[in-house]
Design an enzyme around this catalytic site. Structure first.
Site, PDB file in Angstrom:
ATOM      1  CE1 TYR A 142      -3.364  -2.803   1.073  1.00  0.00           C
ATOM      2  CE2 TYR A 142      -4.715  -0.783   1.041  1.00  0.00           C
ATOM      3  CZ  TYR A 142      -4.395  -2.190   0.835  1.00  0.00           C
ATOM      4  OH  TYR A 142      -5.489  -2.813   0.874  1.00  0.00           O
ATOM      5  CE  LYS A 192       2.093 -18.121  -1.786  1.00  0.00           C
ATOM      6  NZ  LYS A 192       1.367 -19.334  -1.816  1.00  0.00           N
ATOM      7  CG  ASP A 224      -1.680 -20.578  -0.621  1.00  0.00           C
ATOM      8  OD1 ASP A 224      -1.364 -20.651   0.668  1.00  0.00           O
ATOM      9  OD2 ASP A 224      -0.910 -21.199  -1.210  1.00  0.00           O
ATOM     10  CG  ASP A 248      -7.982  -4.917   1.541  1.00  0.00           C
ATOM     11  OD1 ASP A 248      -8.712  -4.492   2.296  1.00  0.00           O
ATOM     12  OD2 ASP A 248      -7.906  -4.982   0.487  1.00  0.00           O
ATOM     13  CG  ASP A 252     -13.490  -7.091   2.309  1.00  0.00           C
ATOM     14  OD1 ASP A 252     -13.292  -6.312   3.442  1.00  0.00           O
ATOM     15  OD2 ASP A 252     -13.758  -6.893   1.268  1.00  0.00           O
TER      16      ASP A 252
HETATM   17  C1  IPM Z   1     -10.092  -1.327   3.818  1.00  0.00           C
HETATM   18  C2  IPM Z   1     -10.510  -0.777   2.421  1.00  0.00           C
HETATM   19  C3  IPM Z   1      -9.221  -0.019   2.109  1.00  0.00           C
HETATM   20  C4  IPM Z   1      -8.094  -0.659   2.146  1.00  0.00           C
HETATM   21  C5  IPM Z   1      -9.766   0.845   0.641  1.00  0.00           C
HETATM   22  C6  IPM Z   1     -10.789   1.739   0.702  1.00  0.00           C
HETATM   23  C7  IPM Z   1      -8.277   1.622   0.497  1.00  0.00           C
HETATM   24  O1  IPM Z   1     -10.823  -2.122   1.615  1.00  0.00           O
HETATM   25  O2  IPM Z   1     -10.225  -0.469   4.748  1.00  0.00           O
HETATM   26  O3  IPM Z   1     -10.047  -2.611   4.072  1.00  0.00           O
HETATM   27  O4  IPM Z   1      -7.881  -1.291   1.287  1.00  0.00           O
HETATM   28  O5  IPM Z   1      -7.497  -0.693   3.348  1.00  0.00           O
HETATM   29 MG    MG Z   2     -10.912  -3.868   2.337  1.00  0.00          MG
END
Ligand code: IPM
Ligand code: MG
Length: 357
Positions: A142, A192, A224, A248, A252
């Protein structure tokens, strides 16, 4: 107590759910005799519209002058065509970096009332889902160099560097171990290391730290495999520590198995107590203006702010219990609706939670 909160209402549907979080915080302030002062702060799309910059210095300064930052979600189709540095998301990344928030804490916990909303089979859910992803937030791909150039064959070539230095790994690794010590003392470092040098350096640093935390049951897993294990048997995890990009993606996945991303708050902290609190989900552009999105993640982010930045544990418990009671009574927003429950709106859920405080 008097606390100063920089409030970033966010874009699209975000101001709607942030408003519910503010209502809840105001009720808590009244009940417990606190004063919460809010400073309206702009970041993301709203800042692009107002200042032509997703995070002007004036807005970062407001955050740095606050006791904590409460954020909704930023971004949306309106700002999507902009070049990289001017994108709404870039404001968020600069805010995290500017505040030195290297430790992102994302709980994946299933509310028993929402078992039916999980896409996993009952027999997996019944074993329990209650873990935390500690994600490194201001390093790696990032924040490494990004370039797009034309190579000697005349084709475009893009490069994203993923740097990690020992001190960056050590400080987040320590948070991983400390978080595990406060929970069930199990830590899994996800990487990884069969491919990446950064992962091998992570392991080296983690092994040094491990000696300081003999009580923690420590192990390592390739990313993975971790993504498979999270859906196969999430009960095996207590605390996961991982680098920015893996965190990240896995966070999710982890939020989805609990039923809805609309339920998951998150905290980002650095060395002090000033943190940034935000719901995990997005700004839901398709639902903007309809009073329909789930405000619970934003409300729980407020509770996390009370707990971690203001040391107000009783108040935070009060909010979390109120959310539980509203769910017990069957109130559901569309994203978590199931048979026999009462469908409600964003503000309706706010009302239901307020009624329990
Ligand atoms: C998160 C989001 C952010 C990230 C984006 C919006 C830049 O996906 O907070 O997980 O990737 O960190
Ligand atoms: Mg995210």
């Amino acid at each position: 107590m008097v606390k100063n909160i920089a409030l970033i209402r966010g874009d699209c549907a975000s101001p709607e759910f942030v408003a519910q979080a503010v209502r809840v915080l105001d009720k808590i302030a009244e009940k417990y005799g606190h004063t919460f002062n809010y400073t309206e702060t702009y970041m993301g799309g709203s800042a692009i519209d107002k200042f032509g910059d997703p995070l002007p210095q004036s807005e970062l300064d407001k955050c740095l002058a606050s006791d904590a930052v409460l954020l909704g979600s930023v971004g949306g189709p309106k700002w999507e065509g902009l070049p990289g540095p001017q994108r709404a998301e870039k404001g968020l990344l600069r805010l995290r970096e500017g505040m030195g928030l290297y430790a992102n804490n994302r709980p994946a916990k299933i509310w028993p009332q929402l078992k039916a909303a999980s896409p996993l089979k009952d027999e997996i859910v019944d074993k329990g889902i209650d873990f935390i992803i500690v994600r490194e937030l201001i390093g790696g791909a990032y924040f490494g160099k990004h370039t797009t150039t034309v190579n000697e064959h005349g084709e475009k070539e893009a490069l994203d560097l993923m740097p990690y230095s020992e001190h960056e790994i050590e400080r987040i690794g320590r948070i991983g171990f400390e978080t595990a010590m406060k929970r069930n003392k199990k830590l899994c470092c996800v990487d990884k290391a069969n491919v990446l040098d950064t992962s091998r350096l992570w392991r080296e640093v983690m092994h040094r730290l491990q000696k300081e935390y003999p009580e923690v049951e420590y192990r390592e897993m390739f990313v993975d495999n971790a993504s498979m294990q999270i859906v196969k048997d999430p009960s095996q995890f207590d605390v996961i520590v991982t680098e920015n990009l893996f965190g990240d993606i896995l966070s999710d996945e982890a939020s989805q198995i609990t039923g809805s991303v609309g339920m998951i708050p998150s905290s980002s902290l650095g060395d002090g107590t000033r943190g940034l609190y935000e719901p995990m989900g997005g700004s839901a552009p398709g639902h903007a203006g309809q009073d329909r999105v789930n405000p619970i993640a934003a409300i729980l982010s407020g509770a996390m702010m009370l707990r971690y930045s203001f040391d107000m544990n009783e108040e935070a418990d009060d909010i979390e219990n109120a959310v539980g009671k509203a769910l017990d009574k069957g109130y559901r927003t569309a994203d978590i609706m199931s048979e026999g429950c009462t469908l409600t709106t964003c503000s309706g859920m706010g009302d239901a939670i307020l009624a329990e405080i």
